[in-house]
Design a protein around this motif. Structure first.
Motif, PDB file in Angstrom:
ATOM      1  N   UNK A 145       1.038  -1.186   0.073  1.00  0.00           N
ATOM      2  CA  UNK A 145      -0.328  -0.063   0.203  1.00  0.00           C
ATOM      3  C   UNK A 145       0.919   1.278  -0.501  1.00  0.00           C
ATOM      4  N   UNK A 146       1.632   1.595   0.765  1.00  0.00           N
ATOM      5  CA  UNK A 146       2.186   2.702   1.068  1.00  0.00           C
ATOM      6  C   UNK A 146       3.721   2.467  -0.318  1.00  0.00           C
ATOM      7  N   UNK A 147       4.355   1.562  -0.785  1.00  0.00           N
ATOM      8  CA  UNK A 147       4.683   1.286  -1.830  1.00  0.00           C
ATOM      9  C   UNK A 147       3.860   2.211  -3.376  1.00  0.00           C
ATOM     10  N   UNK A 148       2.660   1.842  -3.548  1.00  0.00           N
ATOM     11  CA  UNK A 148       1.577   2.242  -4.553  1.00  0.00           C
ATOM     12  C   UNK A 148       1.296   3.616  -3.972  1.00  0.00           C
ATOM     13  N   UNK A 149       1.257   3.870  -3.524  1.00  0.00           N
ATOM     14  CA  UNK A 149       0.686   5.639  -2.703  1.00  0.00           C
ATOM     15  C   UNK A 149       1.746   5.942  -2.974  1.00  0.00           C
ATOM     16  N   UNK A 150       2.553   5.973  -2.953  1.00  0.00           N
ATOM     17  CA  UNK A 150       3.727   6.725  -2.571  1.00  0.00           C
ATOM     18  C   UNK A 150       5.129   6.456  -3.997  1.00  0.00           C
ATOM     19  N   UNK A 151       4.737   5.522  -4.441  1.00  0.00           N
ATOM     20  CA  UNK A 151       5.799   5.480  -6.091  1.00  0.00           C
ATOM     21  C   UNK A 151       5.089   4.638  -7.025  1.00  0.00           C
ATOM     22  N   UNK A 182      17.197   8.705   2.806  1.00  0.00           N
ATOM     23  CA  UNK A 182      18.816   8.076   2.683  1.00  0.00           C
ATOM     24  C   UNK A 182      18.547   7.465   4.070  1.00  0.00           C
ATOM     25  N   UNK A 183      17.598   6.428   4.472  1.00  0.00           N
ATOM     26  CA  UNK A 183      17.895   5.580   5.459  1.00  0.00           C
ATOM     27  C   UNK A 183      17.624   4.003   3.921  1.00  0.00           C
ATOM     28  N   UNK A 184      17.123   3.592   3.630  1.00  0.00           N
ATOM     29  CA  UNK A 184      17.654   2.599   2.698  1.00  0.00           C
ATOM     30  C   UNK A 184      19.221   2.781   2.774  1.00  0.00           C
ATOM     31  N   UNK A 185      19.703   1.122   2.880  1.00  0.00           N
ATOM     32  CA  UNK A 185      21.002   0.895   2.342  1.00  0.00           C
ATOM     33  C   UNK A 185      21.106  -0.092   0.656  1.00  0.00           C
ATOM     34  N   UNK A 186      19.720  -0.564   0.792  1.00  0.00           N
ATOM     35  CA  UNK A 186      19.849  -1.211  -0.875  1.00  0.00           C
ATOM     36  C   UNK A 186      18.713  -1.059  -1.248  1.00  0.00           C
ATOM     37  N   UNK A 187      18.067  -1.383  -2.565  1.00  0.00           N
ATOM     38  CA  UNK A 187      17.035  -2.059  -2.879  1.00  0.00           C
ATOM     39  C   UNK A 187      16.476  -2.496  -3.240  1.00  0.00           C
ATOM     40  N   UNK A 192      10.321  -5.713  -2.888  1.00  0.00           N
ATOM     41  CA  UNK A 192       9.089  -4.479  -2.635  1.00  0.00           C
ATOM     42  C   UNK A 192       8.160  -4.482  -2.707  1.00  0.00           C
ATOM     43  N   UNK A 193       6.906  -6.393  -2.070  1.00  0.00           N
ATOM     44  CA  UNK A 193       6.631  -5.646  -1.316  1.00  0.00           C
ATOM     45  C   UNK A 193       6.633  -6.018  -0.013  1.00  0.00           C
ATOM     46  N   UNK A 194       7.761  -6.123   0.659  1.00  0.00           N
ATOM     47  CA  UNK A 194       7.825  -6.411   1.510  1.00  0.00           C
ATOM     48  C   UNK A 194       6.644  -7.659   2.833  1.00  0.00           C
ATOM     49  N   UNK A 195       6.911  -8.089   1.890  1.00  0.00           N
ATOM     50  CA  UNK A 195       7.047  -9.596   2.258  1.00  0.00           C
ATOM     51  C   UNK A 195       7.481 -10.108   3.500  1.00  0.00           C
ATOM     52  N   UNK A 196       9.208 -10.053   3.178  1.00  0.00           N
ATOM     53  CA  UNK A 196      10.075 -10.167   4.344  1.00  0.00           C
ATOM     54  C   UNK A 196      11.002  -9.399   4.201  1.00  0.00           C
ATOM     55  N   UNK A 197      11.321  -8.949   5.956  1.00  0.00           N
ATOM     56  CA  UNK A 197      12.335  -8.127   6.159  1.00  0.00           C
ATOM     57  C   UNK A 197      11.074  -6.205   5.825  1.00  0.00           C
ATOM     58  N   UNK A 198       9.994  -6.155   6.096  1.00  0.00           N
ATOM     59  CA  UNK A 198       9.461  -5.080   6.427  1.00  0.00           C
ATOM     60  C   UNK A 198       8.703  -4.829   7.344  1.00  0.00           C
ATOM     61  N   UNK A 199       9.555  -4.962   8.291  1.00  0.00           N
ATOM     62  CA  UNK A 199       8.676  -4.627  10.181  1.00  0.00           C
ATOM     63  C   UNK A 199       8.872  -3.406  10.170  1.00  0.00           C
ATOM     64  N   UNK A 200      10.363  -2.691   9.986  1.00  0.00           N
ATOM     65  CA  UNK A 200      10.312  -1.726  10.329  1.00  0.00           C
ATOM     66  C   UNK A 200       9.901   0.006   9.964  1.00  0.00           C
ATOM     67  N   UNK A 201       9.500   0.612  11.454  1.00  0.00           N
ATOM     68  CA  UNK A 201       8.032   1.961  11.385  1.00  0.00           C
ATOM     69  C   UNK A 201       8.165   2.593  10.177  1.00  0.00           C
ATOM     70  N   UNK A 202       9.478   3.211   9.768  1.00  0.00           N
ATOM     71  CA  UNK A 202      10.153   3.851   8.955  1.00  0.00           C
ATOM     72  C   UNK A 202      10.661   3.117   7.597  1.00  0.00           C
ATOM     73  N   UNK A 203      10.840   1.708   7.396  1.00  0.00           N
ATOM     74  CA  UNK A 203      11.841   0.782   6.477  1.00  0.00           C
ATOM     75  C   UNK A 203      10.725   1.133   5.149  1.00  0.00           C
ATOM     76  N   UNK A 204       9.793   1.180   5.280  1.00  0.00           N
ATOM     77  CA  UNK A 204       8.863   0.701   3.777  1.00  0.00           C
ATOM     78  C   UNK A 204       9.164   2.523   3.504  1.00  0.00           C
ATOM     79  N   UNK A 205       8.639   3.416   4.368  1.00  0.00           N
ATOM     80  CA  UNK A 205       8.595   4.799   3.724  1.00  0.00           C
ATOM     81  C   UNK A 205       9.814   5.363   3.223  1.00  0.00           C
ATOM     82  N   UNK A 206      10.835   4.834   3.800  1.00  0.00           N
ATOM     83  CA  UNK A 206      12.076   5.367   3.204  1.00  0.00           C
ATOM     84  C   UNK A 206      12.219   4.473   2.120  1.00  0.00           C
TER      85      UNK A 206
END
Length: 327
Positions: A145-151, A182-187, A192-206
Protein backbone atom coordinates in the motif's frame (compact mmCIF):
# COMPACT_ATOMS: atom_id res chain seq x y z
CA UNK A 1 21.80 38.19 39.15
CA UNK A 2 18.09 37.70 39.50
CA UNK A 3 18.22 34.54 37.37
CA UNK A 4 20.37 32.72 39.91
CA UNK A 5 17.89 33.57 42.65
CA UNK A 6 15.21 31.51 40.96
CA UNK A 7 14.66 27.85 41.75
CA UNK A 8 16.49 25.20 39.74
CA UNK A 9 13.27 24.04 38.08
CA UNK A 10 12.37 27.59 37.04
CA UNK A 11 15.85 28.16 35.64
CA UNK A 12 15.53 24.93 33.65
CA UNK A 13 12.18 25.99 32.20
CA UNK A 14 13.58 29.41 31.22
CA UNK A 15 16.64 27.78 29.63
CA UNK A 16 14.57 25.31 27.62
CA UNK A 17 12.13 28.00 26.49
CA UNK A 18 15.03 30.21 25.40
CA UNK A 19 16.66 27.32 23.56
CA UNK A 20 13.43 26.53 21.72
CA UNK A 21 13.04 30.20 20.78
CA UNK A 22 16.59 30.42 19.44
CA UNK A 23 16.17 27.22 17.40
CA UNK A 24 12.82 28.43 16.04
CA UNK A 25 14.35 31.74 14.97
CA UNK A 26 17.25 29.92 13.30
CA UNK A 27 14.93 27.54 11.46
CA UNK A 28 12.75 30.43 10.34
CA UNK A 29 15.65 32.41 8.89
CA UNK A 30 17.16 29.39 7.13
CA UNK A 31 13.84 28.18 5.69
CA UNK A 32 13.75 28.50 1.91
CA UNK A 33 11.12 30.85 0.53
CA UNK A 34 9.93 31.15 -3.06
CA UNK A 35 10.09 34.82 -4.05
CA UNK A 36 9.07 34.42 -7.70
CA UNK A 37 6.07 36.50 -8.81
CA UNK A 38 5.57 34.54 -12.01
CA UNK A 39 1.97 34.27 -13.17
CA UNK A 40 0.43 31.01 -14.39
CA UNK A 41 -2.55 32.37 -16.31
CA UNK A 42 -3.67 29.89 -18.95
CA UNK A 43 -1.64 27.08 -17.35
CA UNK A 44 -3.04 23.85 -15.92
CA UNK A 45 -1.63 22.26 -12.76
CA UNK A 46 -2.46 18.86 -11.25
CA UNK A 47 -1.58 18.26 -7.60
CA UNK A 48 -2.09 14.85 -6.02
CA UNK A 49 -3.10 14.80 -2.35
CA UNK A 50 -4.06 18.47 -2.50
CA UNK A 51 -6.80 18.38 0.12
CA UNK A 52 -4.50 18.97 3.08
CA UNK A 53 -1.02 19.99 4.21
CA UNK A 54 1.60 21.16 1.74
CA UNK A 55 -0.51 19.95 -1.18
CA UNK A 56 -3.33 22.34 -0.27
CA UNK A 57 -0.89 25.21 0.33
CA UNK A 58 0.68 24.56 -3.07
CA UNK A 59 -2.76 24.56 -4.68
CA UNK A 60 -3.56 27.83 -2.95
CA UNK A 61 -0.42 29.42 -4.40
CA UNK A 62 -0.99 28.04 -7.90
CA UNK A 63 -4.57 29.39 -7.87
CA UNK A 64 -3.37 32.83 -6.75
CA UNK A 65 -1.05 32.89 -9.75
CA UNK A 66 -3.99 32.34 -12.07
CA UNK A 67 -3.56 28.66 -12.91
CA UNK A 68 -6.32 26.15 -13.53
CA UNK A 69 -5.75 23.85 -10.56
CA UNK A 70 -6.92 20.24 -10.42
CA UNK A 71 -7.00 18.69 -6.94
CA UNK A 72 -6.45 14.96 -7.43
CA UNK A 73 -7.62 13.35 -4.18
CA UNK A 74 -8.91 10.11 -2.74
CA UNK A 75 -11.27 11.66 -0.16
CA UNK A 76 -13.75 13.77 -2.12
CA UNK A 77 -15.39 15.32 0.95
CA UNK A 78 -12.07 16.71 2.17
CA UNK A 79 -11.10 17.69 -1.36
CA UNK A 80 -14.32 19.64 -1.90
CA UNK A 81 -13.84 21.38 1.44
CA UNK A 82 -10.26 22.28 0.43
CA UNK A 83 -11.48 23.58 -2.94
CA UNK A 84 -14.07 25.79 -1.23
CA UNK A 85 -11.42 27.12 1.15
CA UNK A 86 -9.00 27.86 -1.71
CA UNK A 87 -11.70 29.67 -3.71
CA UNK A 88 -12.81 31.70 -0.69
CA UNK A 89 -9.23 32.66 0.14
CA UNK A 90 -7.95 33.42 -3.37
CA UNK A 91 -11.21 34.48 -5.07
CA UNK A 92 -10.09 32.30 -7.98
CA UNK A 93 -12.77 29.88 -9.13
CA UNK A 94 -10.80 27.76 -11.60
CA UNK A 95 -10.17 25.04 -9.00
CA UNK A 96 -11.45 21.55 -9.82
CA UNK A 97 -11.72 18.36 -7.80
CA UNK A 98 -11.21 14.95 -9.39
CA UNK A 99 -11.09 11.56 -7.71
CA UNK A 100 -7.77 9.74 -7.61
CA UNK A 101 -6.89 6.81 -5.36
CA UNK A 102 -3.22 6.03 -5.91
CA UNK A 103 -3.66 2.73 -4.06
CA UNK A 104 -5.83 1.54 -6.95
CA UNK A 105 -4.29 1.22 -10.41
CA UNK A 106 -7.82 1.12 -11.81
CA UNK A 107 -8.48 4.51 -10.24
CA UNK A 108 -5.18 5.90 -11.58
CA UNK A 109 -6.05 4.76 -15.09
CA UNK A 110 -9.59 6.17 -14.86
CA UNK A 111 -8.25 9.52 -13.65
CA UNK A 112 -5.61 9.68 -16.39
CA UNK A 113 -8.12 8.80 -19.12
CA UNK A 114 -10.45 11.50 -17.79
CA UNK A 115 -7.68 14.11 -17.88
CA UNK A 116 -6.65 13.13 -21.40
CA UNK A 117 -10.27 13.39 -22.51
CA UNK A 118 -11.16 16.70 -20.84
CA UNK A 119 -7.93 18.75 -20.67
CA UNK A 120 -6.10 20.18 -23.67
CA UNK A 121 -2.90 20.93 -21.76
CA UNK A 122 -1.00 20.01 -18.59
CA UNK A 123 1.82 22.37 -17.72
CA UNK A 124 2.76 21.20 -14.22
CA UNK A 125 2.23 17.81 -12.58
CA UNK A 126 2.99 17.75 -8.85
CA UNK A 127 3.17 14.24 -7.40
CA UNK A 128 2.64 15.27 -3.80
CA UNK A 129 0.45 12.63 -2.14
CA UNK A 130 2.06 10.20 0.27
CA UNK A 131 1.63 7.86 3.22
CA UNK A 132 4.02 7.19 6.09
CA UNK A 133 4.47 4.71 8.93
CA UNK A 134 2.23 1.94 7.61
CA UNK A 135 3.19 -1.67 8.14
CA UNK A 136 3.23 -4.05 5.17
CA UNK A 137 -0.24 -4.43 3.68
CA UNK A 138 -1.32 -5.15 0.12
CA UNK A 139 -3.66 -3.19 -2.13
CA UNK A 140 -6.27 -4.66 -4.46
CA UNK A 141 -3.48 -4.81 -7.06
CA UNK A 142 -1.30 -7.02 -4.87
CA UNK A 143 1.24 -4.24 -4.24
CA UNK A 144 2.36 -2.83 -0.92
CA UNK A 145 0.00 0.00 0.00
CA UNK A 146 2.69 2.50 0.94
CA UNK A 147 4.84 1.64 -2.10
CA UNK A 148 1.87 1.98 -4.43
CA UNK A 149 0.59 5.22 -2.88
CA UNK A 150 4.03 6.85 -2.82
CA UNK A 151 5.68 5.44 -5.95
CA UNK A 152 3.88 2.94 -8.19
CA UNK A 153 0.68 5.01 -8.47
CA UNK A 154 2.61 8.17 -9.37
CA UNK A 155 4.81 6.20 -11.77
CA UNK A 156 1.78 4.97 -13.72
CA UNK A 157 0.00 8.35 -13.55
CA UNK A 158 3.04 10.24 -14.84
CA UNK A 159 3.63 7.84 -17.71
CA UNK A 160 0.01 8.02 -18.82
CA UNK A 161 0.00 11.84 -18.78
CA UNK A 162 3.44 12.31 -20.37
CA UNK A 163 2.07 12.82 -23.87
CA UNK A 164 -0.10 15.72 -22.72
CA UNK A 165 2.69 17.14 -20.57
CA UNK A 166 5.21 17.08 -23.42
CA UNK A 167 2.65 18.63 -25.78
CA UNK A 168 2.31 21.50 -23.28
CA UNK A 169 6.09 22.15 -23.10
CA UNK A 170 7.79 23.99 -21.56
CA UNK A 171 6.34 21.91 -18.73
CA UNK A 172 7.38 20.44 -15.40
CA UNK A 173 6.99 17.36 -13.22
CA UNK A 174 7.69 17.65 -9.51
CA UNK A 175 7.99 14.68 -7.15
CA UNK A 176 7.79 15.29 -3.41
CA UNK A 177 10.43 13.02 -1.87
CA UNK A 178 12.11 13.26 1.54
CA UNK A 179 15.40 13.08 3.39
CA UNK A 180 14.06 9.68 4.46
CA UNK A 181 15.42 8.44 1.11
CA UNK A 182 18.74 8.14 2.95
CA UNK A 183 17.42 5.41 5.29
CA UNK A 184 17.75 2.38 2.94
CA UNK A 185 21.14 0.76 2.48
CA UNK A 186 19.97 -1.18 -0.56
CA UNK A 187 16.99 -1.56 -2.88
CA UNK A 188 15.80 -5.17 -2.99
CA UNK A 189 13.82 -5.59 -6.21
CA UNK A 190 12.69 -9.05 -5.09
CA UNK A 191 11.07 -7.60 -1.98
CA UNK A 192 9.32 -4.38 -3.05
CA UNK A 193 6.12 -5.69 -1.45
CA UNK A 194 8.01 -6.25 1.82
CA UNK A 195 6.86 -9.83 2.29
CA UNK A 196 10.08 -10.27 4.25
CA UNK A 197 12.01 -7.79 6.36
CA UNK A 198 9.37 -5.07 6.21
CA UNK A 199 8.49 -4.57 9.85
CA UNK A 200 10.60 -1.48 10.52
CA UNK A 201 8.25 1.44 11.17
CA UNK A 202 9.90 3.75 8.64
CA UNK A 203 11.67 1.14 6.51
CA UNK A 204 9.03 1.07 3.80
CA UNK A 205 8.64 4.84 3.80
CA UNK A 206 12.37 5.29 3.29
CA UNK A 207 12.34 2.91 0.34
CA UNK A 208 9.39 4.73 -1.25
CA UNK A 209 11.20 8.05 -0.95
CA UNK A 210 14.36 6.57 -2.47
CA UNK A 211 12.17 5.39 -5.34
CA UNK A 212 10.86 8.95 -5.77
CA UNK A 213 14.40 10.25 -6.24
CA UNK A 214 15.48 7.43 -8.55
CA UNK A 215 12.30 7.84 -10.61
CA UNK A 216 13.06 11.55 -10.98
CA UNK A 217 16.62 10.84 -12.16
CA UNK A 218 15.58 8.30 -14.79
CA UNK A 219 12.58 10.33 -15.98
CA UNK A 220 14.74 13.44 -16.41
CA UNK A 221 17.21 11.42 -18.46
CA UNK A 222 14.46 10.06 -20.71
CA UNK A 223 12.93 13.53 -21.20
CA UNK A 224 16.09 15.33 -22.30
CA UNK A 225 15.38 17.62 -25.22
CA UNK A 226 11.58 17.44 -24.91
CA UNK A 227 11.06 20.73 -23.07
CA UNK A 228 9.75 18.92 -19.98
CA UNK A 229 11.93 19.13 -16.87
CA UNK A 230 11.70 17.06 -13.70
CA UNK A 231 12.64 17.69 -10.07
CA UNK A 232 12.28 16.07 -6.66
CA UNK A 233 12.49 17.66 -3.25
CA UNK A 234 12.59 17.38 0.50
CA UNK A 235 9.88 19.67 1.94
CA UNK A 236 11.35 19.58 5.45
CA UNK A 237 9.79 18.30 8.64
CA UNK A 238 6.31 19.70 8.32
CA UNK A 239 3.26 19.80 10.57
CA UNK A 240 0.89 17.78 8.37
CA UNK A 241 -1.12 14.57 8.76
CA UNK A 242 1.29 12.48 6.65
CA UNK A 243 2.13 10.62 9.85
CA UNK A 244 -1.50 9.99 10.75
CA UNK A 245 -0.84 6.25 10.60
CA UNK A 246 1.95 6.37 13.18
CA UNK A 247 1.27 4.38 16.35
CA UNK A 248 -0.28 6.41 19.15
CA UNK A 249 2.65 5.66 21.47
CA UNK A 250 5.08 7.21 19.00
CA UNK A 251 2.96 10.33 18.59
CA UNK A 252 2.70 10.75 22.36
CA UNK A 253 6.46 10.40 22.83
CA UNK A 254 7.81 12.39 19.89
CA UNK A 255 5.18 14.84 18.72
CA UNK A 256 5.27 17.18 21.81
CA UNK A 257 9.06 17.46 21.52
CA UNK A 258 9.39 17.58 17.75
CA UNK A 259 6.46 19.63 16.47
CA UNK A 260 7.68 22.94 17.93
CA UNK A 261 10.54 22.74 15.44
CA UNK A 262 8.49 21.62 12.44
CA UNK A 263 7.66 23.88 9.52
CA UNK A 264 4.11 25.02 8.91
CA UNK A 265 2.39 23.58 5.84
CA UNK A 266 2.88 26.91 4.05
CA UNK A 267 6.62 26.85 4.81
CA UNK A 268 6.83 23.22 3.75
CA UNK A 269 5.24 24.03 0.37
CA UNK A 270 7.84 26.65 -0.57
CA UNK A 271 10.29 24.35 -2.36
CA UNK A 272 7.49 22.71 -4.38
CA UNK A 273 6.24 26.16 -5.39
CA UNK A 274 9.79 27.28 -6.19
CA UNK A 275 10.28 24.34 -8.55
CA UNK A 276 6.90 24.93 -10.18
CA UNK A 277 7.43 28.59 -11.08
CA UNK A 278 11.11 29.60 -10.94
CA UNK A 279 12.60 30.31 -14.35
CA UNK A 280 15.92 29.13 -15.80
CA UNK A 281 15.99 25.73 -14.05
CA UNK A 282 16.30 23.71 -17.26
CA UNK A 283 19.93 22.81 -16.61
CA UNK A 284 19.02 21.34 -13.23
CA UNK A 285 16.44 18.81 -14.43
CA UNK A 286 16.70 15.62 -12.38
CA UNK A 287 18.07 17.43 -9.33
CA UNK A 288 17.06 17.02 -5.70
CA UNK A 289 16.15 20.23 -3.84
CA UNK A 290 15.68 21.31 -0.24
CA UNK A 291 14.81 24.80 1.05
CA UNK A 292 14.62 26.15 -2.51
CA UNK A 293 18.15 25.12 -3.47
CA UNK A 294 19.92 22.09 -4.86
CA UNK A 295 20.81 19.51 -2.19
CA UNK A 296 22.92 16.36 -2.22
CA UNK A 297 21.16 13.02 -2.55
CA UNK A 298 22.33 9.80 -0.97
CA UNK A 299 24.92 7.73 -2.82
CA UNK A 300 22.26 5.11 -3.55
CA UNK A 301 19.98 7.74 -5.09
CA UNK A 302 22.69 8.66 -7.61
CA UNK A 303 22.99 5.12 -8.97
CA UNK A 304 21.93 5.35 -12.64
CA UNK A 305 21.81 1.57 -13.02
CA UNK A 306 19.51 1.32 -10.01
CA UNK A 307 17.24 4.01 -11.47
CA UNK A 308 16.95 2.16 -14.79
CA UNK A 309 16.23 -1.13 -13.05
CA UNK A 310 13.55 0.48 -10.87
CA UNK A 311 11.87 1.86 -13.98
CA UNK A 312 11.80 -1.57 -15.62
CA UNK A 313 10.50 -3.30 -12.49
CA UNK A 314 7.87 -0.57 -11.97
CA UNK A 315 6.62 -1.00 -15.55
CA UNK A 316 6.22 -4.71 -14.93
CA UNK A 317 4.51 -4.40 -11.54
CA UNK A 318 1.92 -1.81 -12.65
CA UNK A 319 1.37 -3.83 -15.86
CA UNK A 320 1.79 -0.76 -18.02
CA UNK A 321 0.51 -1.12 -21.59
CA UNK A 322 2.22 0.13 -24.74
CA UNK A 323 -0.55 2.67 -25.39
CA UNK A 324 0.02 4.07 -21.88
CA UNK A 325 3.68 4.91 -22.57
CA UNK A 326 4.44 8.30 -24.10
CA UNK A 327 8.23 8.51 -23.99
Amino acid sequence: MWLFELSWSTQTIIFLASLILVIKIYLHWTCGVCTSTKRLDGKTVIITGANTGIGKETAMDMALRGARVILACRNLDRANAARDEIIASTRKTNVIVKHLDLASLKSVRAFAHDILKTENRLDILINNAGLAALGPELTEDGLDNQMQSNHFGHFLLTNMLLGLIKKSAPSRIINVASEAHRFPRKLDFDNLNFKTDGKGLFKIYGVTKLCNVLFTKELASRLKGTGTIVFCLHPGSVKTDVGRNCPLWLKCITWPFCTPFFKSAKEGAQTTIYLAVTENLEGLSGSYFSDCKVAKESKLAKDEGLAKKLWEVSEELVKIQKDELHL
